[in-house]
Scaffold this active site. Structure first.
Site, PDB file in Angstrom:
ATOM      1  N   HIS A  30       0.811  -1.213   0.000  1.00 56.48           N
ATOM      2  CA  HIS A  30       0.000   0.000   0.000  1.00 56.48           C
ATOM      3  C   HIS A  30       0.850   1.272   0.000  1.00 56.48           C
ATOM      4  O   HIS A  30       1.940   1.289   0.558  1.00 56.48           O
ATOM      5  CB  HIS A  30      -0.881   0.065   1.253  1.00 56.48           C
ATOM      6  CG  HIS A  30      -1.781  -1.108   1.428  1.00 56.48           C
ATOM      7  ND1 HIS A  30      -2.159  -1.555   2.669  1.00 56.48           N
ATOM      8  CD2 HIS A  30      -2.382  -1.937   0.537  1.00 56.48           C
ATOM      9  CE1 HIS A  30      -2.966  -2.594   2.534  1.00 56.48           C
ATOM     10  NE2 HIS A  30      -3.108  -2.851   1.254  1.00 56.48           N
ATOM     11  N   LYS A  57       6.452   5.774   7.321  1.00 59.36           N
ATOM     12  CA  LYS A  57       6.004   4.906   8.416  1.00 59.36           C
ATOM     13  C   LYS A  57       7.202   4.351   9.172  1.00 59.36           C
ATOM     14  O   LYS A  57       8.154   3.874   8.569  1.00 59.36           O
ATOM     15  CB  LYS A  57       5.181   3.734   7.870  1.00 59.36           C
ATOM     16  CG  LYS A  57       3.915   4.169   7.158  1.00 59.36           C
ATOM     17  CD  LYS A  57       3.194   2.984   6.542  1.00 59.36           C
ATOM     18  CE  LYS A  57       1.946   3.448   5.812  1.00 59.36           C
ATOM     19  NZ  LYS A  57       1.293   2.323   5.122  1.00 59.36           N
ATOM     20  N   TYR A  68       2.628   1.169  14.152  1.00 58.63           N
ATOM     21  CA  TYR A  68       3.421   2.069  13.323  1.00 58.63           C
ATOM     22  C   TYR A  68       2.983   3.512  13.474  1.00 58.63           C
ATOM     23  O   TYR A  68       1.833   3.810  13.746  1.00 58.63           O
ATOM     24  CB  TYR A  68       3.395   1.646  11.856  1.00 58.63           C
ATOM     25  CG  TYR A  68       2.046   1.459  11.215  1.00 58.63           C
ATOM     26  CD1 TYR A  68       1.561   2.379  10.296  1.00 58.63           C
ATOM     27  CD2 TYR A  68       1.264   0.343  11.503  1.00 58.63           C
ATOM     28  CE1 TYR A  68       0.345   2.198   9.670  1.00 58.63           C
ATOM     29  CE2 TYR A  68       0.040   0.151  10.888  1.00 58.63           C
ATOM     30  CZ  TYR A  68      -0.416   1.091   9.968  1.00 58.63           C
ATOM     31  OH  TYR A  68      -1.633   0.912   9.363  1.00 58.63           O
ATOM     32  N   ASP A 103      -6.604  -5.831  -1.774  1.00 58.35           N
ATOM     33  CA  ASP A 103      -5.297  -6.347  -2.178  1.00 58.35           C
ATOM     34  C   ASP A 103      -5.405  -7.398  -3.275  1.00 58.35           C
ATOM     35  O   ASP A 103      -4.520  -7.509  -4.125  1.00 58.35           O
ATOM     36  CB  ASP A 103      -4.545  -6.883  -0.960  1.00 58.35           C
ATOM     37  CG  ASP A 103      -4.154  -5.769  -0.001  1.00 58.35           C
ATOM     38  OD1 ASP A 103      -4.118  -4.596  -0.422  1.00 58.35           O
ATOM     39  OD2 ASP A 103      -3.880  -6.065   1.168  1.00 58.35           O
TER      40      ASP A 103
END
Length: 182
Positions: free
Chosen positions: A61, A70, A130, A169
């Site tokens: 992504h 991130k 994250y 996905d």
């Protein structure tokens, strides 16, 4: 904290110093001054936490707007974490870094803006946390196929079984068709 450059220099592995004894352990997981000096001059605005079962693959992504850097880590279980360079002007465009992150090794990975990101759960379950440098913007999110042959990612699939994917996905774009950054 050790800051370890990968084959893509902008992607950095963070390895904390762990102090432990028979009572448990202590470690610093983030210091803004060290992060700014060793990773990026970016600030974080959002923290996320997900839990997934063995065989789940989330990604690859990225967002075309509100691009997110991130800082990722695993607090329970083990994952294979991947960052793919989507920056056309980069000498490492189209290349990827893959690293095992686990509660045991306590490593973190800095994935800068301009990268697609995903992870595959290798343990019975995993909790993944994250920090993000921008807010989630679902309207600008892109998903690239996890098994795109152009990327050649060698996912460590448990028992050789295909991963469990979300509908988003499963419908991921090829690397060639996916939007890129300049």
């Amino acid at each position: 904290m050790k800051y370890i450059k990968t084959q893509i220099p902008d992607v950095v592995i963070l390895e904390p110093q762990v102090f432990g004894d028979d009572r448990g352990f202590f470690m610093e997981t983030f210091r803004v001054d060290e992060f700014l000096a060793n990773c990026s001059k970016r600030m974080f605005v959002q923290d996320n936490h997900s839990k997934s079962s063995v065989g789940i693959l989330r990604g690859l992504h990225y967002q075309t707007e509100n691009t997110q850097g991130k800082l990722v880590r695993v607090v329970s279980g083990k994952v294979y974490d991947v960052a793919v360079d989507m920056r056309k002007s980069s000498p490492t465009f189209g290349q990827h870094v893959g690293v095992v992150l686990s509660a045991e090794n306590k490593k973190q990975l800095w994935v800068p803006e301009g990268f697609a990101h995903g992870f595959y759960v290798m343990s019975d379950s995993a909790e993944f946390v994250y920090k993000c440098t921008d807010y989630y913007a679902p309207e600008s999110e892109v998903s690239i196929r996890w098994d795109d042959p152009e990327l050649g990612i060698k996912w460590p699939l448990v028992d050789g079984e295909l991963p469990s994917l979300s509908g988003k996905d499963e419908a991921g774009l090829s690397f060639t068709a996916a939007p890129k950054f300049d």
